[in-house]
Design a protein around this motif. Structure first.
Motif, PDB file in Angstrom:
ATOM      1  N   ARG A 167      -8.505  -2.854   6.346  1.00 45.59           N
ATOM      2  CA  ARG A 167      -9.700  -2.727   5.521  1.00 45.59           C
ATOM      3  C   ARG A 167      -9.437  -3.239   4.106  1.00 45.59           C
ATOM      4  O   ARG A 167     -10.249  -3.958   3.512  1.00 45.59           O
ATOM      5  N   THR A 168      -8.289  -2.861   3.527  1.00 50.84           N
ATOM      6  CA  THR A 168      -7.978  -3.235   2.157  1.00 50.84           C
ATOM      7  C   THR A 168      -7.840  -4.745   2.009  1.00 50.84           C
ATOM      8  O   THR A 168      -8.434  -5.361   1.120  1.00 50.84           O
TER       9      THR A 168
ATOM     10  N   ARG B  10      -6.300   1.309   7.408  1.00 52.49           N
ATOM     11  CA  ARG B  10      -6.390   1.252   5.947  1.00 52.49           C
ATOM     12  C   ARG B  10      -5.879  -0.082   5.438  1.00 52.49           C
ATOM     13  O   ARG B  10      -6.478  -0.695   4.535  1.00 52.49           O
TER      14      ARG B  10
ATOM     15  N   SER C 223     -11.138  -6.732   2.974  1.00 48.63           N
ATOM     16  CA  SER C 223     -12.186  -6.577   1.974  1.00 48.63           C
ATOM     17  C   SER C 223     -11.918  -7.428   0.740  1.00 48.63           C
ATOM     18  O   SER C 223     -12.848  -7.790   0.018  1.00 48.63           O
TER      19      SER C 223
ATOM     20  N   LEU D 253       0.850  -1.184   0.000  1.00 49.36           N
ATOM     21  CA  LEU D 253       0.000   0.000   0.000  1.00 49.36           C
ATOM     22  C   LEU D 253       0.886   1.234   0.000  1.00 49.36           C
ATOM     23  O   LEU D 253       1.906   1.278   0.707  1.00 49.36           O
TER      24      LEU D 253
ATOM     25  N   THR E 226      -8.843   5.170   9.591  1.00 47.53           N
ATOM     26  CA  THR E 226      -7.853   4.391   8.848  1.00 47.53           C
ATOM     27  C   THR E 226      -6.569   4.180   9.632  1.00 47.53           C
ATOM     28  O   THR E 226      -5.614   3.632   9.101  1.00 47.53           O
TER      29      THR E 226
ATOM     30  N   ALA F   8      -7.667   0.881  -3.984  1.00 49.03           N
ATOM     31  CA  ALA F   8      -8.123  -0.470  -3.659  1.00 49.03           C
ATOM     32  C   ALA F   8      -9.433  -0.438  -2.912  1.00 49.03           C
ATOM     33  O   ALA F   8     -10.333  -1.233  -3.165  1.00 49.03           O
ATOM     34  N   ALA F   9      -9.559   0.494  -1.972  1.00 44.09           N
ATOM     35  CA  ALA F   9     -10.783   0.551  -1.175  1.00 44.09           C
ATOM     36  C   ALA F   9     -11.975   0.976  -2.016  1.00 44.09           C
ATOM     37  O   ALA F   9     -13.092   0.531  -1.790  1.00 44.09           O
TER      38      ALA F   9
ATOM     39  N   LEU G 245     -10.752  -6.277  -6.042  1.00 52.22           N
ATOM     40  CA  LEU G 245     -10.881  -6.010  -4.619  1.00 52.22           C
ATOM     41  C   LEU G 245     -12.306  -5.670  -4.272  1.00 52.22           C
ATOM     42  O   LEU G 245     -13.026  -5.035  -5.038  1.00 52.22           O
TER      43      LEU G 245
ATOM     44  N   ALA H  11      -3.789   2.460  -1.601  1.00 50.67           N
ATOM     45  CA  ALA H  11      -4.846   1.935  -0.729  1.00 50.67           C
ATOM     46  C   ALA H  11      -6.190   2.570  -1.047  1.00 50.67           C
ATOM     47  O   ALA H  11      -7.222   1.926  -1.004  1.00 50.67           O
TER      48      ALA H  11
END
Length: 503
Positions: free
Chosen positions: A100-101, A97, A104, A90, A201, A474-475, A489, A471
């Motif tokens: 989460r990434t 963060r 997920s 990331l 995050t 990606a989120a 993702l 990141a």
């Protein structure tokens, strides 16, 4: 605080199947930032422990938070040497963060993370994830403050940890004992609908996730841990504490205003005796009666104080009417929030109007009783009037509670259709991801099949390429630009759309 999410109905808890040998059951994430010294011994020790003790397929994912030293090279080398290790890079810092990434995007049904210093004894890892595998719990956390924990750390960190715990208990009514222990796990189906509500995050990510899960009625399992503090920790205590306090204020304000849709995050507890179909036992009746009595006693005291104040400049009838009106509004608001658990501003005006009608019925009952007594007895004794008023007020109170429960604040769960349990996927969720979960850019292989870990045609000894991405991209699922078609993702924001999705 995010309010654009619409959490769905979680499936009933079920024991995870042990037949899918090709998919890791557990994905342990290790978020790192400039950990070139500790990363390799940590990963190898964790891998050896899981290989020796964990009965399911597993994966260890290194989440590199924009390290500037040789941490990415160490992570890539570990990924190439150990089939069960993956590496995600990331370009932005933040433990929340990173979690989460990776969470997920992971397809593993149980997601965990631990600090790279391995301050927590690894013997607690299986007890941490076992309740999630069995379906007993939704989240699991390690606790350094439990009675059975064995902790070695300095007095300053001990004081900060316990003070932070007291702040959470006093401000957010948290019942879990240790929010910041770097040793947690969550079921993937729970993470799908819970993570979009978590805004932080950084280091407050853990606390926010646990507070929201607890307020939503999810079950949190605590495991006492053996903890040896890392004297070389790079955590900045003052900055972290300030960020945490800001997070406490933000989450507390969102919960107080009802801006979080936690009432829509529900799970049909198939193993909960409170969900059994019992006749003549209304759900939550005892708790509501206690709350109603407490609110009634306080509102009566409030009414007497208001009457005494208004009586200074008005007659008895106007003072009584004003005091009854104000106390009725306060009584309805208190019962709405404390007795019947209705949060947010939706329907508040209607509830107040219905509450005034209910109090008007009670007032008519008491006034009518006195009028009937006067008509029947002419000049009744004062003790007789008091007895009639007490009986009428008791009847009015019972009637008010029944009307509140059946008309003003009806049980929303009784009108809602019963959700259909499903295994590991939300059943008809209001929050529906726009793209399916897909594996991270690596090859998940169970430890029983290490000899066939390389894809056919790939030369032995060649390290796997590590995909780099930001990141934030990606989120938000806006990342495109790799030739690896398997990389997709899971979106964090539920209103994001996938242009390739035919729906």
């Amino acid at each position: 605080m995010r309010t654009d999410s619409s959490p769905g109905t979680l499936p009933a808890r079920e024991h995870l199947p042990a037949t899918d040998a090709g998919t890791p059951v557990l994905d342990v994430v290790i978020p790192v930032y400039n950990e070139e010294k500790d990363l390799q011994p940590c990963v190898r020790r964790l891998h050896e422990h899981l290989t020796r003790t964990f009965p399911y397929a597993f994966r260890i994912t290194i989440a590199d938070n924009a390290s500037t030293d040789t941490t990415p090279l160490v992570a890539a080398r570990l990924e190439a040497e150990i089939p069960e290790v993956a590496h995600v890079r990331l370009e932005q810092k933040g433990r929340g963060r990173a979690l989460r990434t990776v969470w997920s995007a992971s397809e593993a049904p149980v997601l965990a993370y631990m600090d790279v210093d391995l301050s927590t004894g690894l013997n607690a890892l299986l007890p941490l994830v076992a309740p999630l595998i069995s379906g007993h719990s939704d989240l699991a956390i390690g606790s350094r403050l439990a009675r059975a924990s064995r902790v070695v750390r300095g007095p300053k960190r001990e004081f900060i940890s316990r003070a932070y715990n007291l702040i959470l208990r006093g401000s957010l009514q948290a019942r879990f004992s240790d929010a910041q222990c770097g040793f947690k796990a969550i079921r993937r189906d729970v993470a799908q609908v819970l993570l979009p509500l978590v805004e932080d995050t950084g280091w407050f990510f853990d606390t926010e996730m646990l507070v929201l899960a607890e307020r939503a009625g999810l079950r949190i399992h605590e495991v006492p841990v053996d903890w040896v503090d890392d004297p070389d920790s790079t955590v900045h205590i003052v900055k972290t504490a300030a960020d945490d306090l800001r997070g406490v204020w933000r989450v507390g304000r969102a919960l107080a205003t009802g801006s979080l849709p936690l009432d829509r995050l529900t799970r049909p507890f198939g193993d909960d005796p409170r969900d059994r179909d019992l006749t003549d036992v209304p759900g939550g009746l005892a708790r509501q009666l206690v709350g109603f009595c407490v609110v009634g006693a306080l509102s009566t005291l409030f009414y007497l104080l208001l009457y005494s104040a208004f009586r200074q400049f008005a007659g008895s009838q106007p003072a009584n009417a004003l005091a009854l009106l104000v106390s009725a509004v306060a009584n309805t608001a208190a019962n709405r929030r404390l007795t019947f658990g209705v949060r947010g501003r939706g329907g508040a005006v209607r509830h107040q109007a219905q509450g005034l009608v209910v109090f008007g019925i009670g007032l008519a009952l008491t006034s009518g009783s006195l009028a009937a007594l006067d008509a029947a007895g002419g000049s009744p004794a004062h003790s007789t009037e008091l007895a009639v008023l007490i009986a009428a007020n008791l009847a009015a109170t019972v009637l008010r509670f029944l009307l509140f429960r059946a008309w003003v604040f009806p049980d929303r769960g009784e009108a809602a259709p019963a959700p259909v349990p499903a295994a590991h996927t939300p059943s008809a969720p209001a929050y529906r991801p726009t793209a399916p979960h897909a594996p991270l850019p690596h090859r998940p292989v169970p430890y029983q099949q290490r000899t066939s870990a390389r894809p056919s045609g790939e030369p032995s000894g060649q390290p796997y390429p590590t995909t780099r991405f930001r990141a934030g991209e990606a989120a938000d699922d806006t990342w495109r630009g790799t030739t690896d078609a398997t990389m997709r993702l899971q979106p964090v924001h539920p209103h994001d759309t996938d242009p390739e999705d035919a729906r």
